[in-house]
Design a protein around this motif. Structure first.
Motif, PDB file in Angstrom:
ATOM      1  N   GLY A 123      -6.787  -0.306   1.744  1.00  0.00           N
ATOM      2  CA  GLY A 123      -6.969   0.367   0.223  1.00  0.00           C
ATOM      3  C   GLY A 123      -6.393   1.852   0.432  1.00  0.00           C
ATOM      4  N   VAL A 124      -5.783   2.252  -0.907  1.00  0.00           N
ATOM      5  CA  VAL A 124      -5.278   3.593  -0.937  1.00  0.00           C
ATOM      6  C   VAL A 124      -6.259   4.638  -0.563  1.00  0.00           C
ATOM      7  CG1 VAL A 124      -4.177   5.098  -2.235  1.00  0.00           C
ATOM      8  CG2 VAL A 124      -3.001   2.634  -2.002  1.00  0.00           C
ATOM      9  N   ALA A 125      -7.524   4.448  -1.057  1.00  0.00           N
ATOM     10  CA  ALA A 125      -8.496   5.625  -1.116  1.00  0.00           C
ATOM     11  C   ALA A 125      -9.285   5.489   0.430  1.00  0.00           C
ATOM     12  CB  ALA A 125      -9.635   5.373  -2.034  1.00  0.00           C
ATOM     13  N   SER A 126      -8.982   6.477   1.062  1.00  0.00           N
ATOM     14  CA  SER A 126      -9.600   6.412   2.407  1.00  0.00           C
ATOM     15  C   SER A 126     -11.081   6.322   2.612  1.00  0.00           C
ATOM     16  CB  SER A 126      -8.894   7.733   3.313  1.00  0.00           C
ATOM     17  OG  SER A 126      -9.131   7.726   4.575  1.00  0.00           O
ATOM     18  N   THR A 127     -11.537   5.474   3.286  1.00  0.00           N
ATOM     19  CA  THR A 127     -12.969   5.264   3.498  1.00  0.00           C
ATOM     20  C   THR A 127     -13.532   5.585   4.847  1.00  0.00           C
ATOM     21  OG1 THR A 127     -12.967   2.963   3.222  1.00  0.00           O
ATOM     22  CG2 THR A 127     -13.445   4.407   1.280  1.00  0.00           C
ATOM     23  N   LYS A 128     -13.113   4.350   5.419  1.00  0.00           N
ATOM     24  CA  LYS A 128     -13.497   4.378   7.040  1.00  0.00           C
ATOM     25  C   LYS A 128     -12.536   5.267   7.944  1.00  0.00           C
ATOM     26  CE  LYS A 128     -10.580   0.217   8.052  1.00  0.00           C
ATOM     27  NZ  LYS A 128     -10.522  -0.976   8.759  1.00  0.00           N
ATOM     28  N   ALA A 129     -11.607   5.608   7.507  1.00  0.00           N
ATOM     29  CA  ALA A 129     -11.111   6.747   8.259  1.00  0.00           C
ATOM     30  C   ALA A 129     -11.543   8.008   8.291  1.00  0.00           C
ATOM     31  CB  ALA A 129      -9.444   6.629   7.802  1.00  0.00           C
ATOM     32  N   PHE A 130     -12.065   8.386   7.200  1.00  0.00           N
ATOM     33  CA  PHE A 130     -12.576   9.425   6.939  1.00  0.00           C
ATOM     34  C   PHE A 130     -13.700   9.703   7.793  1.00  0.00           C
ATOM     35  CE2 PHE A 130     -16.195  12.209   4.907  1.00  0.00           C
ATOM     36  CZ  PHE A 130     -15.706  13.028   4.762  1.00  0.00           C
ATOM     37  N   TYR A 190       0.794  -1.207  -0.086  1.00  0.00           N
ATOM     38  CA  TYR A 190       0.052  -0.079   0.082  1.00  0.00           C
ATOM     39  C   TYR A 190       0.855   0.945   0.107  1.00  0.00           C
ATOM     40  CZ  TYR A 190       1.208   0.869   4.772  1.00  0.00           C
ATOM     41  OH  TYR A 190       1.740   0.991   6.010  1.00  0.00           O
ATOM     42  N   ARG A 191       2.112   1.129   0.234  1.00  0.00           N
ATOM     43  CA  ARG A 191       2.975   2.390   0.468  1.00  0.00           C
ATOM     44  C   ARG A 191       3.654   2.811  -1.007  1.00  0.00           C
ATOM     45  NH1 ARG A 191       4.168   3.517   5.444  1.00  0.00           N
ATOM     46  NH2 ARG A 191       6.204   4.747   5.114  1.00  0.00           N
ATOM     47  N   GLY A 192       3.375   2.040  -1.843  1.00  0.00           N
ATOM     48  CA  GLY A 192       4.307   2.113  -3.074  1.00  0.00           C
ATOM     49  C   GLY A 192       4.324   0.760  -3.751  1.00  0.00           C
ATOM     50  N   TYR A 193       4.104   0.892  -5.284  1.00  0.00           N
ATOM     51  CA  TYR A 193       4.173  -0.268  -5.962  1.00  0.00           C
ATOM     52  C   TYR A 193       4.834  -0.159  -7.273  1.00  0.00           C
ATOM     53  CZ  TYR A 193      -0.379   1.825  -5.763  1.00  0.00           C
ATOM     54  OH  TYR A 193      -1.408   3.030  -5.783  1.00  0.00           O
ATOM     55  N   ASP A 194       5.810   0.817  -7.265  1.00  0.00           N
ATOM     56  CA  ASP A 194       6.292   1.061  -8.693  1.00  0.00           C
ATOM     57  C   ASP A 194       7.605  -0.044  -9.082  1.00  0.00           C
ATOM     58  OD1 ASP A 194       5.171   3.547  -8.903  1.00  0.00           O
ATOM     59  OD2 ASP A 194       6.697   4.547  -8.145  1.00  0.00           O
ATOM     60  N   SER A 195       7.817  -0.715  -8.235  1.00  0.00           N
ATOM     61  CA  SER A 195       9.017  -1.465  -8.297  1.00  0.00           C
ATOM     62  C   SER A 195       9.356  -2.245  -6.804  1.00  0.00           C
ATOM     63  CB  SER A 195      10.341  -1.088  -8.803  1.00  0.00           C
ATOM     64  OG  SER A 195      11.036   0.004  -7.974  1.00  0.00           O
ATOM     65  N   ALA A 196       9.988  -3.195  -6.942  1.00  0.00           N
ATOM     66  CA  ALA A 196      10.526  -4.156  -5.570  1.00  0.00           C
ATOM     67  C   ALA A 196      11.675  -4.799  -5.887  1.00  0.00           C
ATOM     68  CB  ALA A 196       8.953  -5.098  -5.359  1.00  0.00           C
ATOM     69  N   GLY A 197      12.313  -5.094  -4.444  1.00  0.00           N
ATOM     70  CA  GLY A 197      13.536  -5.972  -4.585  1.00  0.00           C
ATOM     71  C   GLY A 197      13.978  -6.283  -3.333  1.00  0.00           C
ATOM     72  N   LEU A 198      14.721  -7.288  -3.350  1.00  0.00           N
ATOM     73  CA  LEU A 198      15.445  -7.568  -2.115  1.00  0.00           C
ATOM     74  C   LEU A 198      16.745  -7.899  -2.170  1.00  0.00           C
ATOM     75  CD1 LEU A 198      15.260 -11.448  -2.095  1.00  0.00           C
ATOM     76  CD2 LEU A 198      13.015 -10.457  -2.366  1.00  0.00           C
ATOM     77  N   ALA A 199      17.503  -8.112  -0.977  1.00  0.00           N
ATOM     78  CA  ALA A 199      18.999  -8.519  -1.141  1.00  0.00           C
ATOM     79  C   ALA A 199      18.950  -9.654   0.354  1.00  0.00           C
ATOM     80  CB  ALA A 199      19.728  -7.241  -0.422  1.00  0.00           C
ATOM     81  N   LEU A 200      19.540 -10.614  -0.336  1.00  0.00           N
ATOM     82  CA  LEU A 200      19.908 -11.716   0.826  1.00  0.00           C
ATOM     83  C   LEU A 200      21.410 -11.985   0.828  1.00  0.00           C
ATOM     84  CD1 LEU A 200      17.277 -14.171  -0.915  1.00  0.00           C
ATOM     85  CD2 LEU A 200      17.207 -13.122   1.381  1.00  0.00           C
ATOM     86  N   VAL A 227      -8.150  -0.769  -7.908  1.00  0.00           N
ATOM     87  CA  VAL A 227      -8.748   0.207  -6.757  1.00  0.00           C
ATOM     88  C   VAL A 227      -8.151   0.236  -5.640  1.00  0.00           C
ATOM     89  CG1 VAL A 227     -10.940   0.090  -5.261  1.00  0.00           C
ATOM     90  CG2 VAL A 227     -11.179  -0.653  -7.726  1.00  0.00           C
ATOM     91  N   ASP A 228      -7.466  -0.860  -5.119  1.00  0.00           N
ATOM     92  CA  ASP A 228      -6.679  -0.805  -4.062  1.00  0.00           C
ATOM     93  C   ASP A 228      -5.253  -0.252  -4.371  1.00  0.00           C
ATOM     94  OD1 ASP A 228      -8.613  -1.713  -2.469  1.00  0.00           O
ATOM     95  OD2 ASP A 228      -7.980  -3.775  -2.461  1.00  0.00           O
ATOM     96  N   MET A 229      -4.717  -0.195  -5.277  1.00  0.00           N
ATOM     97  CA  MET A 229      -3.327   0.335  -5.486  1.00  0.00           C
ATOM     98  C   MET A 229      -3.395   1.172  -6.980  1.00  0.00           C
ATOM     99  SD  MET A 229      -0.863  -2.858  -4.668  1.00  0.00           S
ATOM    100  CE  MET A 229      -1.525  -4.205  -4.482  1.00  0.00           C
ATOM    101  N   PRO A 230      -4.200   2.197  -6.977  1.00  0.00           N
ATOM    102  CA  PRO A 230      -4.227   3.142  -8.033  1.00  0.00           C
ATOM    103  C   PRO A 230      -2.903   3.850  -8.563  1.00  0.00           C
ATOM    104  CG  PRO A 230      -5.437   4.407  -6.133  1.00  0.00           C
ATOM    105  CD  PRO A 230      -4.784   2.702  -5.836  1.00  0.00           C
ATOM    106  N   ARG A 231      -2.906   4.157  -9.723  1.00  0.00           N
ATOM    107  CA  ARG A 231      -1.551   4.346 -10.328  1.00  0.00           C
ATOM    108  C   ARG A 231      -1.129   5.494  -9.713  1.00  0.00           C
ATOM    109  NH1 ARG A 231      -3.878   6.692 -16.187  1.00  0.00           N
ATOM    110  NH2 ARG A 231      -4.650   8.686 -15.330  1.00  0.00           N
ATOM    111  N   ASN A 232       0.213   5.663  -9.516  1.00  0.00           N
ATOM    112  CA  ASN A 232       0.923   7.032  -8.911  1.00  0.00           C
ATOM    113  C   ASN A 232       0.813   7.196  -7.569  1.00  0.00           C
ATOM    114  OD1 ASN A 232       1.686   7.180 -11.514  1.00  0.00           O
ATOM    115  ND2 ASN A 232       0.086   8.882 -11.899  1.00  0.00           N
ATOM    116  N   LEU A 233      -0.113   6.716  -6.789  1.00  0.00           N
ATOM    117  CA  LEU A 233      -0.421   6.717  -5.598  1.00  0.00           C
ATOM    118  C   LEU A 233       0.116   6.024  -4.332  1.00  0.00           C
ATOM    119  CD1 LEU A 233      -4.316   7.799  -5.714  1.00  0.00           C
ATOM    120  CD2 LEU A 233      -2.362   9.261  -5.520  1.00  0.00           C
ATOM    121  N   ALA A 234       0.091   6.536  -3.311  1.00  0.00           N
ATOM    122  CA  ALA A 234       0.664   5.762  -2.114  1.00  0.00           C
ATOM    123  C   ALA A 234      -0.294   5.827  -0.894  1.00  0.00           C
ATOM    124  CB  ALA A 234       2.232   5.813  -1.813  1.00  0.00           C
TER     125      ALA A 234
END
Ligand code: F6R
Length: 615
Positions: A404-411, A26-36, A602-609
């Motif tokens: 969900g990125v769009a705030s509903t119940k918090a509002f 939910y914080r961002g989804y432009d790319s992902a990665g990991l180091a082991l 819906v849960d991860m709309p473009r450009n948003l976090a």
């Protein structure tokens, strides 16, 4: 905005990191990665553009051995979202890998100096500068990795939550934060977890340490956790219990988190009012307000600082507090407030409203208010969040994790808390009658069943939404308490369906926007009974007279409004000041169904976090 996660222990790190990344997406989804770091000390980095699922596909055939690792999901700031700019970043020699959430503001100066010293850069990110700076300090001064991290961070201007691993060390992750969130989870097995929020590691532990600004954390398998500052002075380790259940983080049979969260609202309003309204006496007890009554009663002004949906809730707060408490209120975009040299008095009360409790602009506005000696009160959802800790006192909205990125119940939770806050202060101030206060408290207690009834509109709205799915623009109108609701309805639509939508006070239309009206532009007009009802009816007629299509949100059985509307959605009626909570439900549903019809994520709309931790 970016999400970070890490693990040191005996288990294989990869499944833990991937699960954490999914929770943090939910914080961002432009790319992902990991180091082991594998059992032989080899440091491997895997990363790819796109969501976490893409990363999972990418590593399918890779050797993912390692009981220590760090991982990242990105919301791009410096450099476009692609494989190269994805985190983790290797240092030039490949000895160190680093993940970062935040912005290194002086990265350009640091980069130039490193280039002069022979460093080469592969990405456009500010993060690669930091990992190379750490390596440069370590190699040139012969210090340890920890010392190099501490020295490098002293040179950094900006915000960061970072985690670092190095080749040849299978036992240790070093992490640090300033102005970006970070928690450490203490496992039961001599293992440690690290994440941007507690929710992403709740599957493994509920023992959490909130890392403070300026702290560096050393997590070593089977060794006690160490926290120091940049000067290597020891910090306190304060272990808290995370109150969260895993089921709160799952979709529970719903296709999206957003619709799950919309449907949770009858329960979240109960959770929000629980223990705060006495069902028998109808007295409202908000401990944060009661403990600081002197500040509220002496307030020259109340200033709200917030962003986005929380700013809309704050506008409703303005109407509530001015009506009930007769205290002047200003509502500020936190991002403007912090940079415009505002007048703040030491007897102003500043209320910061934030679902995540991590919004960078709101945090900065709080610091500014504190510098001017104002009393700062927080209204947050996430327990233990940075804003909750930065404010002198506050009230949690207790609506559970909003994913969900769009705030509903918090509002709706924020508006509920603001209503209780306004009534509590007004009672103490004597600006509201006891009867009126009890009536509002009773109405608040009745809200869950009213929302339950309103949610029955879901099938109707799902069907109805098809008529307007292909509109290119929308206008949302409302007056009084429902003007901020109109703004919020428009925001919901644009952020998840990518349809342009504007909210306006209904009477402002004739001062310009009415020029936009034609048969192609649907107007959503909130026209529930209130003291501007007849005026709103005239505003609707003005739009109709110009060929506009009007969809109204009206009281059940309101024939006058039915007659003048092209389409209408009927809702149950409650007191005027509580109507935004009821009316926002069909607006949320309409935005949701239009976005689903358009095939949007819906849960991860473009450009948003979800959590905006950069300026
Ligand atoms: C919209 C939305 C955002 C947030 C804004 C502030 O649906 O969620 O506009 O309201 O980014 O976030 P918080 O409330 O976490 O400070």
């Amino acid at each position: 905005m970016c999400g970070i996660v890490g693990y040191v222990g005996r288990r294989q790190a990869y499944p833990i990191l991937i699960k954490g990344l999914h929770r943090l997406e939910y914080r961002g989804y432009d790319s992902a990665g990991l180091a082991l770091v594998d059992s032989g000390g080899v440091l491997n980095v895997f990363k790819s553009k796109g969501k976490v699922a893409e990363l999972e596909k990418f590593v399918e055939s890779k050797d993912l051995d390692g009981t220590i690792g760090i991982a990242h999901t990105r919301w791009a700031t410096h450099g476009e979202p692609n494989d190269v700019n994805a985190h983790p970043h290797y240092s030039d020699s490949g000895e160190i890998a680093l993940i970062h959430n935040g912005i290194i503001e002086n990265y350009r100066v640091l980069k130039d100096a490193l280039i002069e010293n022979g460093y080469k850069f592969k990405s456009d990110t500010d993060t690669e500068v930091l990992v190379n700076l750490i390596e440069y300090i370590k190699v040139s001064s012969g210090c340890t990795l920890l010392e190099a991290v501490q020295q490098a961070l002293k040179q950094v201007v900006g915000a960061y939550a970072i985690a670092v691993v190095e080749r040849g060390n299978q036992d240790r992750v070093i992490a640090a934060r300033r102005s970006s969130p970070m928690v450490i989870g203490i496992g039961n097995d001599g293992d440690y977890f690290l994440a941007s929020d507690g929710a992403s590691i709740i599957d493994y532990t509920d023992k959490i340490v909130y890392v403070k600004d300026g702290e560096v954390v050393i997590m070593e398998r089977d060794k006690p956790l160490k926290i120091v500052n940049l000067d290597n002075e020891k910090g306190k380790i304060d272990i808290k219990k995370l109150e969260l259940s895993i089921s709160q983080l799952e979709k529970g049979g719903y296709p999206h988190f957003m619709i799950k969260e919309i449907f949770e609202q009858p329960k979240t309003i109960v959770d929000c009012t629980r223990g705060r309204i006495n069902a028998e006496t109808r007295d409202i007890i908000l401990s944060g307000v009661m403990d600081n009554l002197d500040k509220f009663l002496a307030a020259r002004r109340i200033i709200f600082v917030a962003c986005g949906t929380s700013w809309h809730a704050s506008l409703i707060g303005e109407y509530l507090i001015e009506e009930f408490c007769r205290i002047p209120v200003e509502v500020e975009y936190a991002s403007e407030f912090r940079y415009r040299n505002p007048v703040i008095h030491s007897d102003d009360v500043v209320i910061a409203v934030s679902q995540s409790g991590e919004t960078a602009d709101t945090l900065a506005a709080i610091e500014l208010a504190k510098e001017h000696g104002a009393f700062v009160y927080g209204i947050c959802n996430v327990i233990g969040s940075s804003i909750a800790r930065a404010t002198a006192s506050g009230t949690y909205i207790h609506v559970g994790p909003e994913i969900g990125v769009a705030s509903t119940k918090a509002f709706t939770g924020q508006v509920t808390v603001l209503t209780m806050l306004a009534v509590a202060i007004a009672r103490a101030k004597g600006t509201i009658t006891v009867d009126k206060a009890h009536q509002i408290a009773g109405d608040l207690l009745g809200l869950p069943s009213v929302i339950e009834e309103t949610l029955k509109l879901n099938d109707f709205i799902a069907d109805f939404s098809k008529i307007f799915t292909y509109a290119h623009n929308f206008i949302y109108l409302g007056r009084g308490y429902n003007y901020p609701t109109a703004l919020e309805g428009a925001l919901k639509l644009k952020e998840i369906s990518y349809i342009h939508a504007e909210g306006y006070p209904a009477a402002e239309m004739k001062h310009g926007p009415i020029a936009l009206i034609d048969s192609e532009l649907p107007t959503i007009a909130i026209a529930t009974p209130d003291h501007t009802y007849e005026k709103t009816a005239s505003n609707i007629e003005e739009i109709k007279a110009r060929g506009g299509k009007v969809i109204t949100i009206i009281a059940k059985g309101d024939e006058q409004m039915q007659r003048i509307s092209d389409y209408y959605i009927e809702v149950p009626v409650v007191a005027e000041s509580l109507m935004p909570i009821v009316v926002s439900v069909p607006l949320q549903l309409l935005a949701y169904h239009i976005a689903v019809n358009k095939g949007r994520d819906v849960d991860m709309p473009r450009n948003l976090a979800k959590s905006v931790t950069v300026e």
